[in-house]
Scaffold this active site. Structure first.
Site, PDB file in Angstrom:
ATOM      1  N   CYS A  17      90.319  57.877  74.661  1.00 21.11           N
ATOM      2  CA  CYS A  17      89.956  57.356  75.984  1.00 21.11           C
ATOM      3  C   CYS A  17      88.437  57.379  76.150  1.00 21.11           C
ATOM      4  O   CYS A  17      87.702  57.831  75.261  1.00 21.11           O
ATOM      5  CB  CYS A  17      90.602  58.180  77.094  1.00 21.11           C
ATOM      6  N   CYS A  20      86.662  60.589  75.632  1.00 21.03           N
ATOM      7  CA  CYS A  20      86.382  60.914  74.232  1.00 21.03           C
ATOM      8  C   CYS A  20      85.056  60.295  73.806  1.00 21.03           C
ATOM      9  O   CYS A  20      84.273  60.912  73.071  1.00 21.03           O
ATOM     10  CB  CYS A  20      87.506  60.402  73.332  1.00 21.03           C
ATOM     11  N   CYS A  85      72.659  66.614  29.321  1.00 23.29           N
ATOM     12  CA  CYS A  85      72.328  67.997  29.694  1.00 23.29           C
ATOM     13  C   CYS A  85      72.384  68.164  31.203  1.00 23.29           C
ATOM     14  O   CYS A  85      72.642  67.216  31.943  1.00 23.29           O
ATOM     15  CB  CYS A  85      70.939  68.372  29.184  1.00 23.29           C
ATOM     16  N   CYS A  88      70.335  65.864  33.301  1.00 25.70           N
ATOM     17  CA  CYS A  88      70.947  64.556  33.541  1.00 25.70           C
ATOM     18  C   CYS A  88      71.859  64.615  34.764  1.00 25.70           C
ATOM     19  O   CYS A  88      71.902  63.684  35.577  1.00 25.70           O
ATOM     20  CB  CYS A  88      71.753  64.100  32.316  1.00 25.70           C
ATOM     21  N   ASP A 525      67.542  20.888  72.843  1.00 22.90           N
ATOM     22  CA  ASP A 525      66.479  20.272  72.060  1.00 22.90           C
ATOM     23  C   ASP A 525      67.044  18.994  71.459  1.00 22.90           C
ATOM     24  O   ASP A 525      68.239  18.905  71.186  1.00 22.90           O
ATOM     25  CB  ASP A 525      66.030  21.240  70.963  1.00 22.90           C
ATOM     26  N   ASP A 724      67.132  24.443  67.070  1.00 18.20           N
ATOM     27  CA  ASP A 724      67.320  24.758  65.662  1.00 18.20           C
ATOM     28  C   ASP A 724      66.039  25.039  64.893  1.00 18.20           C
ATOM     29  O   ASP A 724      66.079  25.511  63.766  1.00 18.20           O
ATOM     30  CB  ASP A 724      68.053  23.603  64.963  1.00 18.20           C
ATOM     31  N   ASP A 728      61.464  26.134  68.439  1.00 20.60           N
ATOM     32  CA  ASP A 728      62.407  26.404  69.525  1.00 20.60           C
ATOM     33  C   ASP A 728      62.541  27.901  69.806  1.00 20.60           C
ATOM     34  O   ASP A 728      63.109  28.291  70.829  1.00 20.60           O
ATOM     35  CB  ASP A 728      63.798  25.849  69.178  1.00 20.60           C
TER      36      ASP A 728
END
Length: 848
Positions: A17, A20, A85, A88, A525, A724, A728
């Site tokens: 809820c 929470c 080793c 590593c 536009d 676009d 713009d």
């Protein structure tokens, strides 16, 4: 946010809820080093900004767990090669541990395996592999590893399975308990004129069958205890633990109400049972074991149904994720090799057979085919592809065999970016949600106070006795439903944004989805939005003794340095006539006006009539020719060579398919449509008439578009701007809602609130319609959530609602809200026309 601050998404489990949500947010924000946290109940995710120098991700997760909740994590084993080793081991652990989202890593040198615990979707398997390889080691045999999204899905499914298990346990004990309890009550009530207490106290147990009567009255309550106890301890454990953790953190939640209500009925019944044994009847004569069991079982059933329904709200994301192929066919040394999709890198050549999904974004190297892009763009017809065409990952190759070169992989693909945008929108909080959040913050404490007042009121004023007062108080605790308040907005947002993604309409956040509903004016536009943005030269008028081809050639050379669509159209026209084009010696552009260039030693000015007049040229003698072109929806471009007006070019840009229908749909929705363009008034009006726009703002320079939007807002109207191009972007940012065409540039899309993936203008009407439908659903959900509590809490306080019915109503309340949101998935919107095919570029692809 400073560079030192990082952000991570945590998939939270155990939230039920809005309380929470507040508990998790409070736990996170109180953590030292956490700069901010936002939790969404519907997506069950927490977005956390933190300083990694001060606090680590595991510490943040531990805080969430201490608050009584969980974090969905995944584990993977990577077989490592090249280790020799202990150094590593440390190197590999360090390389993997540096990846964002990695919680714990353990590398075993003997088995040569790395066990990694990580956050799903925060880090990919491929990222881990690359980290190991960059450290100088190798990883083998990863084809069967679980994908991060699968791991999170498994965690969610595990929660659903757990709740189902709890419901089955609860039902196994509660159903016989309820039947036996009701049967006992009906049998005992058959003694006319006596209630249960009178029968027991007056010796009426010596009725027609004393042994049976004693069993029903004195023996069976012990049987009820045996049936109710597993429900209380097993099914009710999740609520008890949740309530305890909330109390430990100084908070309350739905678990608090359920735990108090069920334990009150259960413990009171035990006290009554003890009183029966010792012969003390002052505490009452009726047990309520069945009440506690039914409350827990019904509410857990509600949680199960709610979890399953919530899973359906994210089906759009699941569908998108499901589109991504798991493997790809790599062309390697002439052979076709199947590889995991995470192993594909930029530059790989991939084979796509007919019927297969294209694995990643790329360019067609060889082959011709048609590709179904409807799953991403909403467009119904396949798009033809040939050598050099862009293809989008997850779309379907319909016919021929294609070989593509991978251009964008992993998180850079169009699909990944669309999923990220939708998840971002679903995870954000809409402004309307603030009211519900504020109410939820004080809801549970208020209910607790009302339950206490109900108990005291019935006990002291109502004089009904302890038992009846307790039953009424329990009913108040159980009927209150903070869950519906918390789910009302986010579930609708999830379904709405998911539905938008299926239609090719991407909302950047839920605020954009809400704002689109209130839009009154849509400003469009012209170039690239209403028109195709692919202008072509239709007229070349040579003046003052110049030759037509020479005018076109010199104009094209001057425009070679220009990125303006009109300049590119001139260059294309000259190339189509096979005119020899050299490079200009000098070039200077004035945005939206024209260019100055030195071409073969000659000074050339190219631009609009206004620009040429500003250079000191009198155009009076040529007004008729200019206006004639403009009257035919042509843009007039003038060329001055060495101070002499040498030619007039007419350039036309064709209207996009669907632009007229888009404008009609917007006007049918009651919106005013305005066109903003840098073209002159006559050309602009001609285009406007063609698509049905009545209001035009012409001769607007690129840097003035934002001012035009501000002017429209100054009229008291809420404005959506659709564009676009780079020029713009300021107008898109200024508008109340910025809508970018998906075929446009990065900058325009980044500045916008909504992106139309396909570039079809009809998507604007669909976006507005979807916003209205989503907000209508949110209003319905909030109305239900508020009215439910406003009406039924007083009813429970009045003593007219038994706790079992209250539990059923409470469970139904949350399910109603989620189900109402799900109705959005199939609702017919005001504007859903069939969309014609159009070019598609990735959401963040660089525009031409």
């Amino acid at each position: 946010m400073t560079e030192a601050i990082r952000q991570i998404e945590l998939p939270i489990t155990g939230m039920t809820c809005a309380s929470c949500v507040r508990n998790v947010e409070r736990a996170l924000t109180k953590t030292e080093g956490v700069d901010g946290a936002s939790v969404n109940l519907a997506t069950e995710r927490a977005s956390v900004q933190f300083d990694p120098q001060t606090v680590s991700v595991p510490q943040i997760i531990e805080r969430v767990k201490n608050a009584g909740y969980g974090v969905a994590t995944a584990a993977i084993e990577l077989p490592i090669t090249g280790m020799t080793c202990a150094s590593c081991v440390r190197n590999v652990e360090r390389a993997i541990g540096k990846q964002p989202g990695v919680l714990e890593v353990a590398v075993n040198l003997a088995t040569e395996r790395a066990t990694v615990q990580y956050l799903p979707n925060a880090v990919r398997r491929g990222d881990l592999i690359r980290a190991v390889e960059s450290a100088g080691y190798g990883v083998v045999d990863l084809s069967s590893a679980e994908a991060p999204e699968d791991a999170e899905r498994a965690a969610r499914q595990a929660e659903i399975d757990r709740q189902r298990h709890m419901v089955l346990i609860g039902a196994a004990f509660t159903i016989p308990l309820f039947i036996l309890s009701m049967g006992r009550d009906l049998y005992m009530a058959s003694f006319a004129g006596m209630d249960m207490a009178e029968m027991m106290l007056s010796g009426a147990m010596a009725g027609p069958n004393p042994a049976l009567n004693w069993l029903l009255w004195s023996g069976w309550p012990f049987g009820f205890l045996l049936l109710a106890t597993p429900v209380q301890l097993i099914v009710g454990r999740q609520y008890t633990v949740g309530a305890w953790k909330s109390a430990r953190n100084g908070t309350t939640g739905m678990d608090t109400l359920i735990a108090l209500g069920s334990w009150a009925a259960y413990l009171y019944s035990i006290v009554v049972l003890i009183g029966m044994v010792v012969g003390y009847s002052a505490v009452g004569a009726h047990v309520y074991f069945e009440t506690a069991a039914v409350i827990l079982t019904l509410i857990t059933l509600g949680k199960l149904l709610e979890a399953r329904a919530k899973g359906r709200t994210s089906e759009a994301i699941k569908k998108l994720l499901g589109l991504a192929p798991k493997t790809a066919t790599l062309l390697w040394n002439g052979d076709e090799v199947e590889v995991a999709i995470d192993d594909v890198v930029v530059g790989d050549q991939l084979v796509v057979r007919p019927g297969e999904r294209i694995p990643v974004d790329g360019l067609v190297v060889t082959g011709r085919s048609s590709v179904d892009e409807s799953m991403l763009t909403g467009e119904s017809l396949p798009v033809n592809k040939e050598t050099g065409s862009e293809v989008i990952g997850a779309t379907i190759n319909k016919q021929g065999r294609l070989v593509i070169e991978a251009q964008r992989v992993g998180a850079e693909t169009a699909l990944a970016q669309i999923v990220r945008l939708v998840e971002q929108a679903q995870g954000s909080k809409a402004p309307i949600q603030r009211v519900a959040d504020q109410v939820s913050g004080v809801f549970v404490p208020i209910v607790l106070v009302l339950a206490v007042l109900t108990f005291i009121g019935w006990l002291v004023i109502g004089q009904v006795g302890f038992t009846a007062a307790l039953v009424n108080a329990v009913a108040v605790l159980v009927i209150a439903c903070p869950c519906a308040l918390g789910l009302a907005t986010p579930t609708a947002i999830m379904v709405g944004t998911g539905r938008g993604a299926e239609m090719g309409v991407l909302f950047k956040n839920s605020e954009a989805l809400e704002s689109a509903k209130r839009v009154q004016v849509v400003a469009l536009d012209k170039t690239g939005t209403i028109t195709r943005g692919e202008p072509s030269v239709t007229d070349v008028i040579a003046l003052n003794g110049c030759h037509e081809n020479e005018v076109l050639r010199l104009t094209a050379i001057a425009e070679r340095g220009s990125e303006h669509p009109l300049g590119q159209a001139v260059v294309a026209a000259a190339a189509a006539r096979d005119l020899k084009l050299t490079q200009p010696e000098a070039f200077e552009a004035e945005s939206g006006r024209g260019v100055r260039a030195t071409v073969e030693g000659r000074t050339v000015f190219v631009g609009s009539p206004r620009f040429i007049r500003e250079q000191g040229h009198d155009l009076t003698a040529y007004t008729g020719q200019i206006e004639a072109l403009q009257g035919r929806a042509r843009t007039a471009v003038l060329t001055v060579i060495d101070g002499v007006l040498s030619g007039i070019l007419g350039i036309a840009d064709t209207v996009k398919d669907g632009s007229r229908e888009a404008v009609a749909a917007l006007r049918a929705q009651g919106l005013e449509v305005v066109m903003i363009t840098g073209d002159n008034e006559k050309t602009a009006q001609a285009i406007a008439r063609e698509v049905g726009i009545t209001r035009v703002l012409a001769d607007v320079l690129p840097d003035q578009k934002a001012e035009m939007v501000k002017r429209l807002q100054g009229e008291g109207k809420r404005v959506a701007m659709v564009g676009d191009g780079i020029n713009d972007a300021p107008a898109l940012a200024q508008a109340d809602v910025g809508i970018a065409i998906g075929t446009g540039t990065d900058i325009a899309i980044e500045a916008s609130d909504v992106t139309l993936v396909s570039g079809d203008l009809r998507g604007v009407a669909r976006a507005v319609s979807l916003s209205r439908a989503t907000m209508r659903t949110i209003y319905q959900n909030l109305f239900w959530a508020f009215i439910y509590n406003i009406i039924l809490i007083p009813v429970a306080m009045a003593g007219t609602l038994i706790p079992m019915l209250a539990a059923a109503a409470m469970a139904f309340s949350s399910i109603f809200v989620v189900s109402n949101s799900l109705r959005l998935r199939g609702r017919k919107l005001e504007s859903e026309p069939a969309v014609q095919p159009a070019a598609l570029k990735p959401v963040n692809a660089v525009g031409d």
